[in-house]
Design an enzyme around this catalytic site. Structure first.
Site, PDB file in Angstrom:
ATOM      1  N   CYS A 110      31.165  17.792 -46.346  1.00 53.40           N
ATOM      2  CA  CYS A 110      29.897  18.504 -46.165  1.00 53.40           C
ATOM      3  C   CYS A 110      30.112  19.829 -45.436  1.00 53.40           C
ATOM      4  O   CYS A 110      29.438  20.823 -45.726  1.00 53.40           O
ATOM      5  CB  CYS A 110      28.900  17.631 -45.421  1.00 53.40           C
ATOM      6  SG  CYS A 110      29.516  16.930 -43.874  1.00 53.40           S
ATOM      7  N   HIS A 163      26.154  15.017 -40.351  1.00 50.61           N
ATOM      8  CA  HIS A 163      26.159  15.666 -41.664  1.00 50.61           C
ATOM      9  C   HIS A 163      25.777  17.129 -41.499  1.00 50.61           C
ATOM     10  O   HIS A 163      24.989  17.482 -40.617  1.00 50.61           O
ATOM     11  CB  HIS A 163      25.177  14.957 -42.601  1.00 50.61           C
ATOM     12  CG  HIS A 163      25.072  15.587 -43.952  1.00 50.61           C
ATOM     13  ND1 HIS A 163      26.150  15.707 -44.815  1.00 50.61           N
ATOM     14  CD2 HIS A 163      24.006  16.135 -44.600  1.00 50.61           C
ATOM     15  CE1 HIS A 163      25.755  16.295 -45.923  1.00 50.61           C
ATOM     16  NE2 HIS A 163      24.468  16.570 -45.816  1.00 50.61           N
ATOM     17  N   ASP A 212      21.775  21.297 -49.436  1.00 52.77           N
ATOM     18  CA  ASP A 212      22.362  20.046 -48.938  1.00 52.77           C
ATOM     19  C   ASP A 212      23.230  19.453 -50.041  1.00 52.77           C
ATOM     20  O   ASP A 212      22.740  19.142 -51.124  1.00 52.77           O
ATOM     21  CB  ASP A 212      21.260  19.064 -48.539  1.00 52.77           C
ATOM     22  CG  ASP A 212      21.793  17.884 -47.731  1.00 52.77           C
ATOM     23  OD1 ASP A 212      22.994  17.586 -47.846  1.00 52.77           O
ATOM     24  OD2 ASP A 212      21.008  17.254 -47.002  1.00 52.77           O
TER      25      ASP A 212
END
Length: 584
Positions: A525, A438, A461
């Protein structure tokens, strides 16, 4: 030869002769040959061999009763609360819960379907018989039957659900047929079963609406792959469409939610990593990235979004994917091979820019370098920024947790990553984080001499998967170690920040918890991190102050804008490959 020996020989010869039976004399002519009688005998069926089940078969949800299914589902959900402490962080438990919930939903739908079929048969037999009554008679007959049944309620318990279903379907057929009835005879029943919604949304998975106004999205990990032959240049109209998910509703007097955390850090090291040294950034830029197959994240958790807080927003026209020409060279160096900080991108790296793929380090590093080149001419803020590449944070983590006796020498070798750069004179430091398949982003905001608020660390995030606490703690230790190293020289003669802040810098580093837009899938992401950098550089002031933290919000930008960055990066790289191929 003696007489005795001769007798023995004669006996032996007589024994070797064939014995002949005279059947004609042995059997009477009148005797009949007995008939052959065939008798059927049934052999007992051998018992079946013992069946051995594997653990997966014995745990199959299909073999469980409804009660056991519910018990296992509750037990697995209770275990899931310990997910962060498990070796796989609860991934296996989540997959098991998904299988159990799928089996439970299948049984509910199967039971409803059987009830509908059984009721349809009852209605069919009633309508085809000769004793079909008019509506009034049917009502009176049902009433009288209901009165009779009320006298004996002890026999009615198990048949309540069946009688309700039959009466509901019988009422549909007993009424006079009209156009509206013919079209929606089973409208309510189909709506209860969810069939009507699936008819209008063919090919899409149903969205479960909860009683509290929220809706439960299906597992993104099991979504169908709609984009095919991306690398061959096929234009994916479906893949380029903006997300139709409704977006946030603007509420009056609503501001961004953030909090400032200013605490002292303990200098205890958490990990014991014995590393001999650090490679230079140039050496790391040639490191191979993990294969794309290993970058697949398994995510079976359902995503819950609030419908009341979202409304449709006009989506921009998506950029079309450019065709990938044949005969291009294998790699390029951006901006040029003569640049001391060039980034190398191979033609194979473009595969990670296909739909539903995870971005690799070469592509991430390229676009950060691309942003530096494109914005420096129009925005002065880019000159006050420093971008670390995607390999830096791993080395930072090793350096701040190193417990060897040569810790100071180890940190000196680590400083080669920013050789000749005064980090505390920069306005912003960008550190991309890649952990657990990630991507997230850290931005260190350094004030000018007039601002005595101290340094601020932001962690952005788009899924909230990374441990913000540990990441921020590592960055704080890194800044403190650099501060300790610079204090050994005459660095304090020309301070880049306030003298008050500099003298107490270890206690003047705070974290600002901000809200940012969240991605709607589990594979964007990388584009979100790059879009965070792009939007921040375009909108941030020369030096960030606490009052400027209001720029961060879940509505900072639309999620489909960040997702569309994948196509833009791919088209940009294809054009650079073309130009490089023509020049060489």
């Amino acid at each position: 030869m003696t007489k005795r020996k001769k007798e023995v020989i004669d006996v032996d010869c007589s024994e070797k002769k064939d014995f002949v039976i005279d059947w004609s004399s042995a059997m009477d002519k009148e005797d009949e040959v007995p008939e052959l009688e065939i008798v059927n005998t049934t052999k007992p069926t051998p018992p079946p061999p013992p069946t051995f089940f594997s653990d997966d078969q014995t745990d199959s949800p299909k073999l469980l009763t409804d009660r056991d299914l519910d018990e296992q589902l509750e037990r697995k959900k209770a275990i899931l609360t310990l997910g962060p402490g498990l070796p796989d962080k609860g991934e296996k438990i989540r997959l098991k819960i998904a299988d159990l919930e799928e089996e439970k939903q299948r049984r509910v739908l199967e039971g409803s379907k059987m009830e509908v079929d059984r009721s349809s048969k009852v209605v069919s037999s009633t309508s085809s018989g000769s004793d079909v009554l008019p509506q009034g008679n049917a009502v009176s007959k049902d009433t009288s039957r209901g009165n009779a049944d009320s006298k004996d309620t002890s026999r009615q318990g198990n048949a309540d659900s069946k009688e309700v279903s039959r009466s509901t379907f019988s009422a549909v057929f007993s009424k006079p047929k009209t156009d509206s009835q013919s079209k929606k005879a089973f409208g309510k029943e189909l709506e209860d079963l969810g069939c009507e919604r699936r008819k209008h949304k063919a090919g899409r998975k149903p969205v479960t609406r909860l009683s509290n106004g929220w809706r439960l999205l299906p597992d993104v990990g099991k979504a169908e792959h709609s984009a095919k032959q991306f690398d061959s240049g096929l234009k994916e109209s479906k893949g380029n469409k903006k997300s139709k998910e409704p977006y946030g509703k603007k509420r009056p007097m609503e501001s961004s939610t953030y909090s400032l955390i200013d605490d002292d850090d303990d200098d205890d090291d958490d990990d014991d990593n014995d590393t001999s040294g650090h490679e230079t950034p140039r050496e790391w830029s040639w490191e191979k990235s993990p294969s794309q197959s290993s970058r697949r994240r398994k995510k079976s958790e359902d995503t819950v979004i609030n419908v009341d807080e979202e409304e449709a927003q006009p989506s921009t026209v998506a950029e079309q994917a450019a065709e990938l020409p044949e005969g291009l060279q294998e790699d390029i160096c951006y901006p040029t091979r003569d640049d001391p900080h060039f980034v190398q991108v191979c033609l194979k790296d473009l595969e990670c820019l296909a739909p539903r793929e995870y971005l690799t380090s070469p592509v991430m590093n390229f676009y950060m370098r691309f942003l530096q080149q494109q914005i420096s001419s129009s925005n002065q803020i880019s000159a006050d920024c420093h971008f670390f590449n995607t390999y830096f944070y791993k080395k930072l983590s090793d350096a701040v947790t190193y417990k060897g006796n040569d810790k100071d020498a180890f940190f000196v070798r680590f400083r080669r990553w920013w050789k000749g750069i005064d980090l505390f004179r920069k306005a912003y430091i960008f550190i991309p984080i890649h952990e657990d398949l990630h991507w997230s982003l850290v931005i260190v905001c350094i004030p000018d001499k007039k601002d005595e608020s101290g340094l601020t660390i932001l962690h952005l995030d788009s899924l909230g998967l990374h441990s913000r606490k540990s990441i921020v703690e590592n960055v704080k230790r890194f800044l403190k170690d650099e501060w300790n190293y610079l204090n050994q020289d005459d660095y304090s003669l020309d301070l880049p920040i306030s003298e008050k802040v500099w003298k107490n810098l270890p206690r003047r580093i705070s974290e600002a918890v901000v809200q940012v837009p969240q991605q709607k899938n589990d594979f964007d992401c990388g584009p979100f991190v790059l879009f965070f950098i792009k939007r921040f550089i375009e909108e941030a002031p020369q030096r960030l102050k606490r009052k400027d933290l209001g720029m961060f919000d879940k509505k900072w930008f639309r999620p489909d804008e960040a997702s569309a960055l994948r196509i833009k990066i791919r088209n940009t790289l294809i054009e650079l490959f073309r130009v490089s191929d023509q020049t060489e």
